[in-house]
Design a protein around this motif. Structure first.
Motif, PDB file in Angstrom:
ATOM      1  N   VAL A  45       1.150  -0.879   0.284  1.00 41.79           N
ATOM      2  CA  VAL A  45       0.117  -0.175   0.046  1.00 41.79           C
ATOM      3  C   VAL A  45       0.899   1.547  -0.188  1.00 41.79           C
ATOM      4  CG1 VAL A  45      -1.890   1.346   0.977  1.00 41.79           C
ATOM      5  CG2 VAL A  45      -1.795  -0.551   1.022  1.00 41.79           C
ATOM      6  N   LEU A  52      -3.505  -7.106   4.696  1.00 40.53           N
ATOM      7  CA  LEU A  52      -5.439  -6.763   4.867  1.00 40.53           C
ATOM      8  C   LEU A  52      -6.461  -8.155   4.147  1.00 40.53           C
ATOM      9  CD1 LEU A  52      -4.371  -3.364   2.735  1.00 40.53           C
ATOM     10  CD2 LEU A  52      -4.466  -4.132   5.540  1.00 40.53           C
ATOM     11  N   ARG A  83      -7.839   8.146  -3.105  1.00 42.00           N
ATOM     12  CA  ARG A  83      -8.347   7.197  -3.204  1.00 42.00           C
ATOM     13  C   ARG A  83      -7.400   6.621  -3.799  1.00 42.00           C
ATOM     14  NH1 ARG A  83     -10.123   9.113   0.963  1.00 42.00           N
ATOM     15  NH2 ARG A  83     -12.478   9.035   1.976  1.00 42.00           N
ATOM     16  N   GLN A  85      -6.501   2.554  -4.535  1.00 47.70           N
ATOM     17  CA  GLN A  85      -7.563   1.634  -4.010  1.00 47.70           C
ATOM     18  C   GLN A  85      -5.764   0.392  -4.201  1.00 47.70           C
ATOM     19  OE1 GLN A  85      -9.819  -1.672  -7.013  1.00 47.70           O
ATOM     20  NE2 GLN A  85     -11.385  -0.047  -6.028  1.00 47.70           N
ATOM     21  N   ILE A 112      -9.990  -1.001   0.159  1.00 49.06           N
ATOM     22  CA  ILE A 112      -9.460  -1.149   1.149  1.00 49.06           C
ATOM     23  C   ILE A 112      -8.989  -0.004   0.294  1.00 49.06           C
ATOM     24  CG2 ILE A 112      -7.415  -1.388   2.808  1.00 49.06           C
ATOM     25  CD1 ILE A 112      -9.333  -3.698   3.490  1.00 49.06           C
ATOM     26  N   GLY A 114      -5.648   3.052   0.015  1.00 49.37           N
ATOM     27  CA  GLY A 114      -4.848   4.448   1.039  1.00 49.37           C
ATOM     28  C   GLY A 114      -5.512   5.661  -0.108  1.00 49.37           C
ATOM     29  N   THR A 124       2.199  10.574   4.952  1.00 51.76           N
ATOM     30  CA  THR A 124       2.333   9.718   6.088  1.00 51.76           C
ATOM     31  C   THR A 124       2.347  10.789   7.728  1.00 51.76           C
ATOM     32  OG1 THR A 124       4.219   9.996   6.283  1.00 51.76           O
ATOM     33  CG2 THR A 124       4.562   8.171   5.939  1.00 51.76           C
ATOM     34  N   TYR A 163      -9.182   5.711  14.859  1.00 52.53           N
ATOM     35  CA  TYR A 163     -10.038   5.599  13.850  1.00 52.53           C
ATOM     36  C   TYR A 163     -12.011   6.415  14.411  1.00 52.53           C
ATOM     37  CZ  TYR A 163     -13.973   2.251  15.537  1.00 52.53           C
ATOM     38  OH  TYR A 163     -14.884   1.621  16.341  1.00 52.53           O
ATOM     39  N   LEU A 189      -5.518   5.073   6.531  1.00 57.82           N
ATOM     40  CA  LEU A 189      -6.432   3.935   5.605  1.00 57.82           C
ATOM     41  C   LEU A 189      -7.938   3.924   5.557  1.00 57.82           C
ATOM     42  CD1 LEU A 189      -5.375   1.619   4.018  1.00 57.82           C
ATOM     43  CD2 LEU A 189      -5.422   0.106   5.353  1.00 57.82           C
ATOM     44  N   THR A 222      -6.828  -5.154  11.537  1.00 65.99           N
ATOM     45  CA  THR A 222      -6.264  -4.579  10.276  1.00 65.99           C
ATOM     46  C   THR A 222      -4.957  -3.963  11.265  1.00 65.99           C
ATOM     47  OG1 THR A 222      -7.440  -4.184   8.525  1.00 65.99           O
ATOM     48  CG2 THR A 222      -5.346  -2.712   9.469  1.00 65.99           C
TER      49      THR A 222
END
Length: 276
Positions: A45, A52, A83, A85, A112, A114, A124, A163, A189, A222
């Motif tokens: 990712v 994942l 996104r 994917q 899912i 990044g 990051t 989250y 993510l 995850t």
């Protein structure tokens, strides 16, 4: 297998008893994470290898099947350029029926991805809590029943530790969107679900709440699979006592997971302020 290699690293060497304790702890942790490991795939990712897996009840769309690839590409296009994917999935029963040629394309889909910055580049995160706070800043807070009753903009549904989950009811019979955003290995993510809306406000509210529960479980798995061993390795392995002290920790870890089989645990620990 990745887990076996990582487990062996924290077994202490100087004393036989310490080594045995470390090995027992490793076996216990492997047993806890085995169901997740069986479902997970190692995917890159945005340059980082991560373990994942789709949420429970969903199966990955095959990159080798043209029709499924097209469906995954449609999901990626609908999500927009922010996104990246890395995995698309569909309800396992619907996908199996579709593959057999006896049913239409799945209506319960997800991916899912990044998250990219405004320049379309990976980035990051230094402080997870600050990043998540900024992402949901200004977003209204609504319950599942409120979202089902009145279509509107994207709203925060659940705020958990590390989250948050949002939901969108666009109205007009269009698909519902429920999304969990977290940070794994310092990288944002998103796990998305797209669902055909249930008939009736009450049923739709239950549908949104159930989807949020599925995503909370998926986020918990995850995070556990990708960072639990890093946390374990911070325990000193130079003495027998450090190894022996690890056993009560692992025992408690096992007890918690066995009580709720991942879903209840993560809903309890990571979604303490849910308004579902």
């Amino acid at each position: 297998m990745r887990f076996t290699h990582r487990i062996e690293r924290f077994a202490p060497q100087p004393h036989l008893a310490g080594r045995r304790a470390g090995q027992v702890a490793g076996l216990l942790l492997a047993a806890v994470l085995a169901p997740v490991a069986a479902r997970a795939e190692t995917l890159v990712v945005l340059g980082r290898p991560l373990e994942l897996a789709p949420p429970q009840g969903f199966c990955r769309l095959s990159p080798e099947a043209p029709a499924e690839t097209a469906l995954a590409e449609a999901l990626a296009a609908a999500a927009g350029p922010a996104r990246h994917q890395v995995m698309a999935f569909a309800d396992c029963d619907q996908l199996e029926a579709w593959r057999s040629g006896g049913a239409p394309a799945p209506a319960r889909l997800g991916q899912i991805a990044g998250l990219l910055n405004d320049a379309g580049e990976p980035h990051t995160v230094d402080v997870t809590a600050n990043h998540l706070h900024q992402m949901r800043k200004g977003m209204p807070r609504r319950s599942a029943s409120e979202i089902a009753a009145v279509p509107g903009p994207v709203a925060t549904l659940v705020e958990g530790q590390g989250y948050f989950i949002t939901a969108l009811n666009p109205g007009g019979g269009r698909p519902l969107s429920v999304e969990a955003v977290t940070v794994v290995a310092a990288m944002p993510l998103a796990i998305d679900l797209s669902l055909a809306p249930a008939a009736g406000t009450e049923a739709m509210g239950r549908q949104i709440a159930a989807a949020a529960g599925d995503l909370a479980e998926a986020v918990g798995e995850t995070l556990a699979v990708n960072d639990v061993f890093d946390e374990i390795e911070t325990v000193s392995t130079g003495t027998q006592s450090a190894s022996m002290n690890l056993l009560p920790v692992v025992a408690g870890f096992l007890g918690l997971f066995s009580l709720a089989a991942f879903r209840s645990l993560w809903l309890l620990l990571r979604a303490p302020r849910s308004r579902i």
